[in-house]
Enzyme design. Structure first.
Site, PDB file in Angstrom:
ATOM      1  N   LEU A 204     -14.423   1.659 -25.495  1.00  0.00           N
ATOM      2  CA  LEU A 204     -15.666   2.430 -25.553  1.00  0.00           C
ATOM      3  C   LEU A 204     -15.539   3.476 -26.657  1.00  0.00           C
ATOM      4  O   LEU A 204     -14.591   4.262 -26.659  1.00  0.00           O
ATOM      5  CB  LEU A 204     -15.925   3.140 -24.229  1.00  0.00           C
ATOM      6  CG  LEU A 204     -16.230   2.275 -22.998  1.00  0.00           C
ATOM      7  CD1 LEU A 204     -16.250   3.142 -21.745  1.00  0.00           C
ATOM      8  CD2 LEU A 204     -17.560   1.556 -23.169  1.00  0.00           C
ATOM      9  N   HIS A 205     -16.499   3.477 -27.600  1.00  0.00           N
ATOM     10  CA  HIS A 205     -16.467   4.525 -28.608  1.00  0.00           C
ATOM     11  C   HIS A 205     -17.837   4.841 -29.204  1.00  0.00           C
ATOM     12  O   HIS A 205     -18.000   5.853 -29.873  1.00  0.00           O
ATOM     13  CB  HIS A 205     -15.517   4.146 -29.754  1.00  0.00           C
ATOM     14  CG  HIS A 205     -16.098   3.172 -30.732  1.00  0.00           C
ATOM     15  ND1 HIS A 205     -16.201   1.836 -30.460  1.00  0.00           N
ATOM     16  CD2 HIS A 205     -16.639   3.348 -31.982  1.00  0.00           C
ATOM     17  CE1 HIS A 205     -16.759   1.221 -31.498  1.00  0.00           C
ATOM     18  NE2 HIS A 205     -17.042   2.106 -32.433  1.00  0.00           N
ATOM     19  N   ARG A 206     -18.859   3.999 -28.969  1.00  0.00           N
ATOM     20  CA  ARG A 206     -20.173   4.247 -29.556  1.00  0.00           C
ATOM     21  C   ARG A 206     -20.749   5.555 -29.028  1.00  0.00           C
ATOM     22  O   ARG A 206     -20.686   5.829 -27.817  1.00  0.00           O
ATOM     23  CB  ARG A 206     -21.136   3.117 -29.227  1.00  0.00           C
ATOM     24  CG  ARG A 206     -20.773   1.784 -29.840  1.00  0.00           C
ATOM     25  CD  ARG A 206     -21.156   1.714 -31.288  1.00  0.00           C
ATOM     26  NE  ARG A 206     -20.724   0.452 -31.893  1.00  0.00           N
ATOM     27  CZ  ARG A 206     -20.780   0.190 -33.181  1.00  0.00           C
ATOM     28  NH1 ARG A 206     -21.257   1.105 -34.008  1.00  0.00           N
ATOM     29  NH2 ARG A 206     -20.360  -0.959 -33.666  1.00  0.00           N
ATOM     30  N   ARG A 239     -12.541   9.544 -29.673  1.00  0.00           N
ATOM     31  CA  ARG A 239     -13.909  10.016 -29.469  1.00  0.00           C
ATOM     32  C   ARG A 239     -14.241  10.144 -27.987  1.00  0.00           C
ATOM     33  O   ARG A 239     -15.033  11.005 -27.589  1.00  0.00           O
ATOM     34  CB  ARG A 239     -14.880   9.047 -30.151  1.00  0.00           C
ATOM     35  CG  ARG A 239     -16.320   9.476 -30.036  1.00  0.00           C
ATOM     36  CD  ARG A 239     -17.276   8.523 -30.704  1.00  0.00           C
ATOM     37  NE  ARG A 239     -18.585   9.121 -30.730  1.00  0.00           N
ATOM     38  CZ  ARG A 239     -19.055   9.882 -31.696  1.00  0.00           C
ATOM     39  NH1 ARG A 239     -18.312  10.106 -32.754  1.00  0.00           N
ATOM     40  NH2 ARG A 239     -20.251  10.421 -31.630  1.00  0.00           N
TER      41      ARG A 239
END
Length: 380
Positions: A204-206, A239
């Site tokens: 997950l990074h968006r 992030r």
């Protein structure tokens, strides 16, 4: 000798620029590697250079983090005098990060030919900064190096000339295939006590998924339900680290540090299923034949859905859970798109070194007017 500047700035770029550099140098070009410094910490930078055997950058711009405007502006300000100093015949940019667009803008104004690797990818989601970057970069480019036929279709729909568009294949897969045997020798499964096919892998990074606590909480709820059936491993992207620490994760989800390239390929290769919001991982899982569920409402890589192992699940928790259970019950058959064969970089080198296009970057009259753009077109 042809002088080419190759630009990389962040982790998604490294796997794309390495094979292109190698192929250009094998054909006698002088390649100058410029690192913009958009990613600069150990977990996102140094380990990838080591794993991939990328030589130290010839020039480092030190852009660092910041807002989109700040980061893009710093890269432009540092890259402009470098282009003047080096006077390259061409500049190669890859992907869709801020550094890609920044260096494309400078190159287009300075005069060297500009080549965009991964041209023509479209999510048609203008809320994604990457969509703006890739569309603008294509508009500035002389060589549009498309990874798959659907990307070329997008470019033709936007009015680009045939002599600009080259379907070359996927350079990410060049790097994957070149390193797969080494990755499979990794001890990462033993380190984490995992067995092949005995876990799911999550990334997950968006911003839309990790910066909004409500959205992230919903995703974690879905992942927790999935983990009741299939334990999940989540290498933490910098992030997302702070948000995940604040919210906590359900039982069955194991957080581990961000992985290097070889370890991460090994984790993908051995996973029962991969859940991700990353574009590159959709491609890598397709090449590996591993089921992938994408936690986004759209993808700029629809070929991974049409001809690969990827399933688009969206971000609704109930839909994600239902989709993953369906994939676990009936995994998609492995399929790999044409030209994802490990030789994309050779085709790119041939395009760049066998002569320029009939004429250089398009003038406004060469393209359909802005008002003529349809739902399927993105024309600046």
């Amino acid at each position: 000798m042809t002088r080419i500047v190759a630009v990389a700035g962040a982790r998604p770029n490294y796997m794309k620029i390495k094979p292109v550099m190698d192929s250009l140098e094998r054909r006698g070009a002088e390649v100058i590697l410029v690192h913009t410094g958009q990613h600069y910490d150990e977990s996102m930078n140094d380990v990838f250079f080591r794993d991939l055997g990328i030589r130290p950058p010839d020039r480092y711009l030190g852009a660092g983090s910041g807002s989109h405007a700040q980061q893009t502006g710093r890269v432009m300000a540092a890259f402009e005098p470098l282009v003047d100093e080096l006077a390259p015949d061409a500049v190669v940019v890859v992907g869709d990060i801020n550094s890609t667009l920044a260096c494309a803008l400078v190159t287009a104004k300075a005069g060297p030919l500009l080549a965009h690797v991964e041209a023509g990818l479209r999510s048609r989601d203008w809320s994604m900064p990457e969509e703006v970057n890739r569309v603008a970069t294509d508009r500035l480019s002389d060589y549009l190096l498309a990874p798959s036929p659907d990307a070329a279709v997008n470019l033709r729909a936007e009015g680009y000339r045939e002599d600009q568009i080259h379907v070359v294949g996927n350079v990410m897969i060049d790097t994957l295939l070149a390193n797969l045997d080494r990755a499979r020798e990794s001890d990462v499964l033993d380190r984490y006590g995992l067995t092949r096919g005995g876990y799911g892998l999550v990334t997950l990074h968006r911003p839309a998924n990790v910066d909004d606590p409500g959205a992230l909480r919903g995703l974690l709820k879905a992942l927790g339900e999935i983990a009741d059936r299939c334990p999940l491993l989540l290498p933490v992207h910098p992030r997302a680290a702070e948000r995940l620490a604040e919210l906590g994760v359900p039982d069955g989800i194991r957080l581990v540090p961000a992985a290097g390239y070889l370890d991460f390929i090994a984790l993908q290769d051995a996973a029962r299923v991969v859940l991700t919001d990353s574009g590159g991982i959709q491609e890598e899982t397709t090449a590996l034949g591993v089921p992938c569920v994408t936690l986004r409402e759209n993808t700029e890589r629809p070929i991974t859905v049409e001809e690969g192992t990827n399933v688009l699940a969206g971000t609704d928790p109930e839909r994600i859970t239902a989709t993953v259970h369906r994939v676990l019950d009936d995994p998609p058959a492995p399929r790999c798109p044409e030209l994802w064969d490990g030789r994309a970089s050779e085709r790119i080198a041939a395009v760049l070194l066998d002569g320029p296009p009939a004429h250089t970057r398009p003038r406004p009259t060469d393209l359909v007017p802005r008002g003529a753009a349809t739902e399927q077109q993105h024309v600046l």
